[in-house]
Design a protein around this motif. Sequence first.
Motif, short mmCIF file in Angstrom:
data_model
loop_
_atom_site.label_atom_id
_atom_site.label_comp_id
_atom_site.label_asym_id
_atom_site.label_seq_id
_atom_site.Cartn_x
_atom_site.Cartn_y
_atom_site.Cartn_z
N GLN A 148 4.54 16.08 1.73
CA GLN A 148 3.26 16.26 1.68
C GLN A 148 2.73 17.29 2.92
OE1 GLN A 148 1.75 12.24 2.74
NE2 GLN A 148 0.04 12.84 3.31
N PHE A 184 7.90 -2.48 8.37
CA PHE A 184 7.82 -1.92 9.78
C PHE A 184 7.11 -2.87 10.55
CE2 PHE A 184 7.64 1.87 6.73
CZ PHE A 184 8.84 2.52 7.24
N GLU A 195 1.65 14.56 -3.03
CA GLU A 195 0.36 15.24 -2.52
C GLU A 195 0.39 16.69 -3.11
OE1 GLU A 195 -2.37 14.03 0.29
OE2 GLU A 195 -1.44 12.07 0.29
N HIS A 211 -4.26 11.94 -3.91
CA HIS A 211 -5.70 11.46 -3.72
C HIS A 211 -6.61 12.36 -4.71
CE1 HIS A 211 -4.71 8.75 -0.58
NE2 HIS A 211 -3.88 9.36 -0.08
N ALA A 265 5.37 -2.54 4.01
CA ALA A 265 4.82 -1.26 3.91
C ALA A 265 5.02 -1.15 2.44
CB ALA A 265 5.51 -0.15 4.54
N PRO A 292 -5.15 3.50 -1.93
CA PRO A 292 -5.89 3.76 -0.64
C PRO A 292 -4.67 4.14 0.37
CG PRO A 292 -5.68 1.51 -1.15
CD PRO A 292 -5.42 2.18 -2.42
N ASN A 293 -5.12 4.79 1.61
CA ASN A 293 -4.26 5.06 2.66
C ASN A 293 -3.54 4.24 3.13
OD1 ASN A 293 -5.31 7.96 2.96
ND2 ASN A 293 -6.89 7.37 4.27
N GLY A 294 -2.32 4.07 3.34
CA GLY A 294 -1.57 3.04 3.88
C GLY A 294 -1.01 2.02 2.82
N ALA A 295 -1.34 2.34 1.69
CA ALA A 295 -0.76 1.56 0.34
C ALA A 295 0.74 1.47 0.53
CB ALA A 295 -1.50 1.94 -0.69
N GLY A 296 1.17 2.48 0.85
CA GLY A 296 2.82 2.27 0.83
C GLY A 296 3.47 3.43 -0.04
N LYS A 297 2.36 4.42 -0.70
CA LYS A 297 3.01 5.53 -1.66
C LYS A 297 4.16 6.11 -1.08
CE LYS A 297 -1.23 6.96 -1.91
NZ LYS A 297 -1.86 6.03 -0.83
N THR A 298 3.78 6.65 -0.02
CA THR A 298 4.84 7.77 0.76
C THR A 298 6.07 6.99 0.92
OG1 THR A 298 3.29 9.16 1.65
CG2 THR A 298 5.40 9.12 2.70
N THR A 299 5.99 5.93 1.50
CA THR A 299 7.36 4.84 1.75
C THR A 299 8.03 4.79 0.60
OG1 THR A 299 5.95 3.95 3.78
CG2 THR A 299 7.98 2.73 3.01
P1 ATP Z 1 -1.43 7.87 2.57
O1 ATP Z 1 -1.91 7.87 1.30
O2 ATP Z 1 -2.37 7.81 3.80
O3 ATP Z 1 -0.27 8.85 2.75
P2 ATP Z 1 0.57 5.84 1.87
O4 ATP Z 1 0.18 5.05 0.55
O5 ATP Z 1 1.47 6.92 1.56
O6 ATP Z 1 -0.67 6.39 2.74
P3 ATP Z 1 2.36 4.77 3.67
O7 ATP Z 1 2.38 6.02 4.51
O8 ATP Z 1 3.85 4.65 3.01
O9 ATP Z 1 1.26 4.62 2.95
O10 ATP Z 1 2.30 3.70 4.83
C1 ATP Z 1 2.50 2.31 4.44
C2 ATP Z 1 2.42 1.48 5.64
O11 ATP Z 1 3.51 1.61 6.54
C3 ATP Z 1 1.36 1.74 6.65
O12 ATP Z 1 0.75 0.57 7.20
C4 ATP Z 1 1.86 2.54 7.77
O13 ATP Z 1 1.37 2.38 8.77
C5 ATP Z 1 3.23 1.84 7.80
N1 ATP Z 1 4.43 2.81 8.00
C6 ATP Z 1 4.79 4.05 7.22
N2 ATP Z 1 5.68 4.53 7.92
C7 ATP Z 1 6.13 3.74 8.95
C8 ATP Z 1 6.97 4.10 9.97
N3 ATP Z 1 7.76 5.15 10.06
N4 ATP Z 1 6.74 3.24 11.29
C9 ATP Z 1 5.94 2.23 11.20
N5 ATP Z 1 5.04 2.13 10.25
C10 ATP Z 1 5.09 2.90 9.16
#
Ligand code: ATP
Length: 254
Positions: A88, A16, A179, A211, A21, A40-47
């Motif tokens: 989530q 992104f 989650e 988490h 991500a 941690p938050n932003g690790a990329g799990k949801t992506t």
């Molecule tokens: P959390 O535990 O907070 O849910 P996560 O591990 O699921 O976090 P992601 O939500 O996958 O993390 O985000 C991974 C990275 O990708 C982050 O830097 C986030 O800002 C970025 N990101 C995710 N989706 C998008 C998007 N649609 N557009 C731009 N950046 C994105």
Amino acid sequence: PKPDPIIVASDVRRTFGGINAVDVEHLEVQRGAITALIGPNGAGKTTLFNLLTGFDRADAGQWTFEGRPAQGKPAARMAGAGMVRTFQLTKALSRMTVMDNMRLGATGQRGENLFGSLLPWLWRAQEAEVTERARELLERFKLDGKADDFAGSLSGGQRKLLEMARALMTRPTMVMLDEPMAGVNPALTQSLLGHIQALRDEGMTVLFVEHDMHMVRHISDWVVVMAEGRTVAEGPPETIMQDQAVVDAYLGAH
Ligand code: ATP
């Protein structure tokens, strides 16, 4: 048990705005096990979840589900192949009844774009079968008394149960839970954990992002740790939770 992966992924990348991500070199998800994806938050799990379930497209990489190439397949195709997910935030569908949510589950759709009035048209053909399956699942998740209530009237934990029940309408082989413990009150915590373990005991594969370390510790067979888009550690929960480097770097105060 000997390795029998249901998902095998290589070099999966999603960027992104120049940020990776997800940048996973190799990942296997064991069939019939409960695997936790933490970090941690932003690790990329949801992506990563979104990529595997076909709700987002990878920029690179390939993976198989049940031995068949699965990258680039949209969510409806993945649901048809046996992979379903929950979200989530269970924000949608609160103005539909619990039963209509279940019926929608049978279509493999999440449904934000559908109006309740279209439903009869969608499920008329298999109405009896769908309704019976829905009743069985609502009973299993102790939501049978709520069938005619609006989903929006359920507690946070009951909504999570409804999401799980709805996901099972298509008889999947793998469920991905984003989650599942978020917003669940303590009264329903044990029940939710029990339901997830029961799915595994019936042979289903479960992958979840969470988490809540209590949940991770108690029900996972395997834990994968992500940070900055990569998988940085994996192992059985007792090993991962005691790995001081993992605890310090990725789990913070948990
Ligand atoms: P959390 O535990 O907070 O849910 P996560 O591990 O699921 O976090 P992601 O939500 O996958 O993390 O985000 C991974 C990275 O990708 C982050 O830097 C986030 O800002 C970025 N990101 C995710 N989706 C998008 C998007 N649609 N557009 C731009 N950046 C994105």
